[in-house]
Design an enzyme around this catalytic site. Sequence first.
Site, mmCIF file in Angstrom:
data_model
loop_
_atom_site.group_PDB
_atom_site.id
_atom_site.type_symbol
_atom_site.label_atom_id
_atom_site.label_comp_id
_atom_site.label_asym_id
_atom_site.label_seq_id
_atom_site.Cartn_x
_atom_site.Cartn_y
_atom_site.Cartn_z
ATOM 1 N N CYS A 192 -30.619 -57.927 58.236
ATOM 2 C CA CYS A 192 -30.596 -59.221 57.565
ATOM 3 C C CYS A 192 -30.781 -59.065 56.059
ATOM 4 O O CYS A 192 -31.372 -58.094 55.587
ATOM 5 C CB CYS A 192 -31.702 -60.113 58.127
ATOM 6 S SG CYS A 192 -31.418 -60.576 59.850
ATOM 7 N N HIS A 216 -34.582 -54.003 60.874
ATOM 8 C CA HIS A 216 -34.942 -55.226 60.178
ATOM 9 C C HIS A 216 -34.694 -55.111 58.677
ATOM 10 O O HIS A 216 -34.833 -54.040 58.080
ATOM 11 C CB HIS A 216 -36.414 -55.569 60.403
ATOM 12 C CG HIS A 216 -36.672 -56.341 61.649
ATOM 13 N ND1 HIS A 216 -36.077 -57.551 61.922
ATOM 14 C CD2 HIS A 216 -37.480 -56.073 62.720
ATOM 15 C CE1 HIS A 216 -36.506 -58.005 63.092
ATOM 16 N NE2 HIS A 216 -37.349 -57.127 63.602
#
Length: 417
Positions: free
Chosen positions: A140, A87
Amino acid sequence: MGRKSALLVGINYPGTKAELKGCHNDVARMRRSLVDRFGFREADIRVLADADRSAPQPTGANIRRELARLVGDARPGDSLFFHYSGHGTRLPAETGQDDDTGYDECIVPCDMNIITDQDFTELVRKVPDDCIFTIVSDSCHSGGLLDKTKEQIGHSTKQKQTQHSKREERSVSGTGFRSFLKETARDVFESRGVHLPHRGQSSHIDDDGEEPHTDSVSRDGDRIKNRSLPLSTFIEMLKEKTGKDDIDVGSIRMTLFSFFGDDASPKIKKFMKVMLTKLQEGQHGGVMGLVGALAQELLKAKLDGKEEEEADALEPAMKQEVHSVHEVYAGTTVRVTNGVLISGCQTDQTSADATTPKGVSYGALSNAIQTILSDKHGKVTNKELVLRARELLSKQGYSQQPGLYCSDRHTDVAFIC
């Protein structure tokens, strides 16, 4: 020829609301590629993954420690490589911070002890001359993860001024709050695995009121979840980790410092030193709002006669070497020249975590890299790799646009080594 060393990190966050599927596979494939294609020795490749709970975990402290070892052992002529699959998130920049993108882009270790763009920048600054440190971040908001590095392919840093102008326009027109709500809603949906494509490859929800349609399947039939950890979800997980219920966006940095202490991000420790120094000098104002809870703890400790214990807790921040407040907010003003960042997407975009109908999971960027390398046995330059990855991902129906951040002389050198 110098030594080749690598650190590979894959985090799936099993059993959490942010669970991913493809990060362990990304690391396994990259490890085989390093050995079979690039000639790395197995002994020179370190892996941190949350697949085996009995093995060292990819915590913030462990990742930082391995990165420091990687750079600390480097000599001129060496090739260093760091691959991260997991993440990513981004924190709003502190007031006064002149960041390349207007945010602190971060990777998210398994314990939520984030590593920021400026942490990576300071690390790469220590790389010896004639030594290249290549970073692949399949996460991301990874565009801009290496702050103060020239953007060769992408728009993450170039859009900063445009975004600033738009924010001013929205504040005048009264649409700013509506835009904030839309972006927050989008982040929550995507963190739960609902992929929201955007017109014109934009990663923002439109401000014209049109509701975007949802689509969690790629053109190849892969199930898609993105690798973004919205602040709302990050805060929920940080509350679970720390046991604190009073965390909000404005207290994230203080909470991370309070809980992790010396293991917290160097950027956060420097920030806390500036805030605490202002507090000690009587510059309360907005400082109380940022470190209000910490100030209350200091006052309570003083009343209880436990000043020494509190001083020990603050030592990780106060011992940081800070040359100026500008350095804390904006980081170094010197461009990084020995680092190469290949990002999974732009700072305002998300990177996909995909699972095929047969149950094979991977990161979209990581899979694209392996596909490109398998199709070409000779040299693949950094620029060629990123351009081909963009083309491949676009054909597969992904909106994410990988980026390349490095000095001019490293655009056309071979990927990794």
